[in-house]
Design an enzyme around this catalytic site. Structure first.
Site, PDB file in Angstrom:
ATOM      1  N   THR A  78      -6.522   2.308  -2.285  1.00 20.83           N
ATOM      2  CA  THR A  78      -5.720   1.231  -1.697  1.00 20.83           C
ATOM      3  C   THR A  78      -6.572  -0.036  -1.601  1.00 20.83           C
ATOM      4  OG1 THR A  78      -6.390   1.776   0.575  1.00 20.83           O
ATOM      5  CG2 THR A  78      -4.433   2.913  -0.295  1.00 20.83           C
ATOM      6  N   ASN A 132     -20.281   1.296  20.773  1.00 24.74           N
ATOM      7  CA  ASN A 132     -19.990  -0.137  20.714  1.00 24.74           C
ATOM      8  C   ASN A 132     -18.501  -0.454  20.837  1.00 24.74           C
ATOM      9  OD1 ASN A 132     -22.756  -0.602  20.146  1.00 24.74           O
ATOM     10  ND2 ASN A 132     -22.405  -0.194  17.971  1.00 24.74           N
ATOM     11  N   GLY A 187       0.208   1.876  10.567  1.00 21.55           N
ATOM     12  CA  GLY A 187      -1.019   2.215  11.279  1.00 21.55           C
ATOM     13  C   GLY A 187      -2.071   1.142  11.067  1.00 21.55           C
ATOM     14  N   ASN A 197     -14.382  11.225  11.439  1.00 25.22           N
ATOM     15  CA  ASN A 197     -15.059  10.295  10.539  1.00 25.22           C
ATOM     16  C   ASN A 197     -15.920   9.343  11.367  1.00 25.22           C
ATOM     17  OD1 ASN A 197     -15.690   9.324   7.997  1.00 25.22           O
ATOM     18  ND2 ASN A 197     -13.979   7.903   7.917  1.00 25.22           N
ATOM     19  N   GLY A 217       0.790  -1.217   0.000  1.00 28.26           N
ATOM     20  CA  GLY A 217       0.000   0.000   0.000  1.00 28.26           C
ATOM     21  C   GLY A 217       0.824   1.270   0.000  1.00 28.26           C
ATOM     22  N   ILE A 218       0.397   2.226   0.822  1.00 26.94           N
ATOM     23  CA  ILE A 218       1.068   3.525   0.877  1.00 26.94           C
ATOM     24  C   ILE A 218       2.518   3.369   1.329  1.00 26.94           C
ATOM     25  CG2 ILE A 218       1.088   5.750   2.074  1.00 26.94           C
ATOM     26  CD1 ILE A 218      -1.975   5.651   2.041  1.00 26.94           C
ATOM     27  N   TYR A 275      -9.435   5.854  15.829  1.00 31.06           N
ATOM     28  CA  TYR A 275      -8.501   6.215  14.756  1.00 31.06           C
ATOM     29  C   TYR A 275      -8.311   7.736  14.694  1.00 31.06           C
ATOM     30  CZ  TYR A 275      -6.436   6.133  10.049  1.00 31.06           C
ATOM     31  OH  TYR A 275      -5.604   6.275   8.961  1.00 31.06           O
ATOM     32  N   LYS A 317      -4.795   9.770  15.145  1.00 33.17           N
ATOM     33  CA  LYS A 317      -4.241  10.614  14.092  1.00 33.17           C
ATOM     34  C   LYS A 317      -4.228  12.081  14.494  1.00 33.17           C
ATOM     35  CE  LYS A 317      -3.237   7.332  11.217  1.00 33.17           C
ATOM     36  NZ  LYS A 317      -1.836   7.012  10.860  1.00 33.17           N
ATOM     37  N   ASN A 338       4.795   5.488   8.977  1.00 28.89           N
ATOM     38  CA  ASN A 338       3.630   5.188   8.152  1.00 28.89           C
ATOM     39  C   ASN A 338       2.739   4.101   8.753  1.00 28.89           C
ATOM     40  OD1 ASN A 338       2.034   4.830   5.513  1.00 28.89           O
ATOM     41  ND2 ASN A 338       2.998   2.823   5.787  1.00 28.89           N
TER      42      ASN A 338
END
Length: 446
Positions: free
Chosen positions: A387, A298, A289, A346, A217-218, A352, A356, A287
Site C-alpha cells: 500500500t 514515548n 483505521g 509489532n 488503498g485496501i 494499534y 486490533k 475497514n
C-alpha cells in the site's frame, strides 16, 4: 506498489540466477479472474471416510477433474486431504503419508486443503489430540510448499457433513485464486447455515454493502471487489478524503457518504443513507483505521486515544446501531479489518495492537448477538500488504517484511478484499466469530 524483485525472479534469467545464489524465489501468484476455472489441473481427494467420498462426488458434480488415487508424475492442481473421521493420533499416519507421496507432483500455485473436525468438540482426549495435531501438521506443511502453492484447512463441528454449505463455500474459496495470499490458515464451520451462489462470479448480487475508509488503498479495493461480485456499495470516508471518495464511488457506481465514523451518530447515519439510497443494508465492512506509532515509553495520550477511538470504539458504536436497527435483520454480515499486529504484536504499535486485538475480541463476542437473525461477523487480519503506507517504509525494512512469510512476498490490497468478499457472502453463512489472516503465513510471531 509493484514488487519488482518478484517479477525479476519469476521468469527466465532472473529465476535461474536466484536459484544459483540461493535467494528467495517468490512467484507471481494465481489470483482470481472472473470466468477463470476454479482450479487448473486434476484434484486428488485423499481419505477413506464417507466424507471424502461425498467431497469427491460433489467436485465431480462441479465439473472438476477428480482423482481418488494419484497417477504417476501427473501434475496436480490440488490435494484435498479429508480427515474428518480420525479418532486417535495413530490414525493420521496412513492418510497423511499417502497424500505426501503426491506433494512433489503439485503444479505451481497449487492448493492443499485439509478437512477435519474441531478439537473443542472432540469426545475424548485422544480425539482432541488427533484433531489438534492436524493444526500443527497443516501449518508446518504450508511452510514446506513452493512455487506459490498454499495449504489451508477447514474445521467442522461434529454434527456437520463435509458437504455442508459453508464447508463447500470455504473449499471453493481455498481452491480458487481468491485465496492467493491466504496460507497456513483455518476456517471453522459451525452451522449448516449458508448457501452457494447461483452465479459464482456474482456471489453478492442483490446485496447492499457499506465500506468504511473506502477512499483509497485496501478500502477502495474492497469497494471495487464487492461491486465486481454484484453488490451495490456505499463508500464512507472522512470529508478530507472527499475527492478520492467520490472518484472511487463513481468508478463502482456506488454512493459516497462523507463521515467521521468516530461521531456518536455515525451508525445511524450509515443506516439511513443505505436505506434511503438503496432500500436495504446487508453487509458492513469496518475497514477505516489509523496508525499513530510510537514506542510505549514515548506514547502520549493523543496518539493512544485517537487510535482507540477510530479503530475499535467507532466499530462498537456502529455495531450497536446495526443490532438495534430493523433494517439489519436479514442474514446480515459484518466483516472487520483487524491486523496481525493485534495477534503477534509489532514494535512501536502498542496502541494499534490494542485496537486490533480489540477488534478480534469484539468479533468473537458479537457473533452470538447476530445469530438470531442468521447473521455473521468475522475479522480479516492482513499482514504485509503493498500500500502507500508500506511504500514509505525504509527499503531494507520493507524488503525484510515482504520476504518473512511462506510466499516470500507482500500481499496486494485485492487479497484482503477477496477474503472479505467471501466472508460477506451467503456461502460463508456457517462461519462466524473467526479471524482469517491474509498474510502469506508470516514466519515470525504468533
Amino acid at each position: 506498489m509493484t514488487d519488482k524483485y518478484t517479477q525479476l525472479v519469476s521468469h527466465g534469467a532472473g529465476k535461474t540466477l536466484a536459484r544459483k545464489l540461493g535467494l528467495p524465489q517468490p512467484v507471481e501468484l494465481r489470483r482470481y479472474q472472473p470466468g477463470a476455472p476454479l482450479i487448473t489441473g486434476p484434484i486428488l481427494v485423499s481419505g477413506d471416510s464417507a466424507g471424502s467420498d461425498d467431497i469427491a462426488t460433489t467436485l465431480l458434480g462441479w465439473g472438476l477433474d477428480v482423482r481418488r488415487n494419484a497417477l504417476p508424475k501427473e501434475k496436480l492442481g490440488a490435494i484435498i486431504l479429508v480427515l474428518d473421521a480420525v479418532q486417535r493420533p495413530e490414525d493420521l499416519g496412513k492418510p497423511v503419508l499417502k497424500a505426501a507421496a503426491s506433494l512433489r507432483d503439485l503444479a505451481p500455485n497449487a492448493r492443499v486443503v485439509t478437512m477435519s473436525r474441531t478439537s473443542q468438540s472432540a469426545p475424548s482426549p485422544a480425539s482432541a489430540a488427533a484433531r489438534q495435531g492436524i493444526d500443527g501438521l497443516l501449518r508446518s506443511l504450508a511452510k514446506e510448499l513452493r512455487a506459490g502453492a498454499t495449504a489451508n484447512g477447514i474445521l467442522l463441528d461434529d454434527d456437520l457433513a463435509t458437504t455442508s454449505p459453508s464447508a463447500l463455500g470455504a473449499l471453493r474459496f481455498f481452491l480458487s485464486g481468491r485465496s492467493a495470499y491466504v496460507d497456513g490458515q483455518f476456517l471453522t464451520v459451525s452451522s449448516t447455515s449458508g448457501e452457494l451462489p447461483a452465479d459464482s462470479d456474482k456471489p453478492l448480487a442483490g446485496k447492499v454493502a457499506v465500506v468504511t475508509g473506502a477512499a483509497r488503498g485496501i478500502g477502495a479495493a474492497i469497494a471495487r471487489t464487492l461491486h465486481r461480485d454484484g453488490a451495490k456499495v456505499v463508500l464512507v470516508d472522512i470529508p478530507a478524503a472527499g475527492d478520492h471518495l467520490a472518484a472511487v464511488a463513481n468508478e463502482v457506481m456506488g454512493t459516497a457518504l462523507q463521515l467521521d465514523i468516530s461521531r456518536d451518530d455515525a451508525g445511524h447515519r450509515i443506516i439511513d443513507h443505505a436505506v434511503e439510497r438503496h432500500g436495504r443494508l446487508d453487509i458492513v465492512v469496518h475497514n477505516a483505521g489509523i496508525t499513530r506509532d510510537k514506542l510505549l515509553a514515548n506514547m502520549d495520550e493523543g496518539r493512544w486515544e485517537s487510535v482507540i477511538a477510530v479503530n475499535i470504539a467507532a466499530q462498537l458504536r456502529i455495531n450497536e446501531a446495526l443490532l438495534a436497527s430493523e433494517h439489519f435483520r436479514t442474514s446480515p454480515r459484518i466483516v472487520s479489518v483487524a491486523s496481525t499486529s493485534g495477534i503477534a504484536g509489532n514494535r512501536g504499535q502498542t496502541n494499534y495492537g490494542a485496537s486490533k486485538g480489540g477488534v478480534i475480541g469484539m468479533v468473537r463476542s458479537t457473533a452470538g448477538l447476530l445469530e438470531p437473525y442468521g447473521g455473521t461477523i468475522n475479522a480479516v487480519a492482513p499482514g504485509f500488504i503493498e500500500t502507500e503506507m508500506t511504500a514509505k517504509m525504509p527499503l531494507a525494512i520493507r524488503e525484510a517484511a515482504r520476504r518473512l512469510n511462506s510466499l516470500k512476498q507482500g500481499g496486494q490490497p485485492q487479497d484482503v478484499a477477496e477474503a472479505i468478499a467471501f466472508l460477506a457472502s451467503d456461502a460463508a453463512g456457517g462461519i462466524t466469530g473467526g479471524v482469517l489472516r491474509v498474510c502469506g503465513q508470516q514466519l515470525v510471531g504468533a
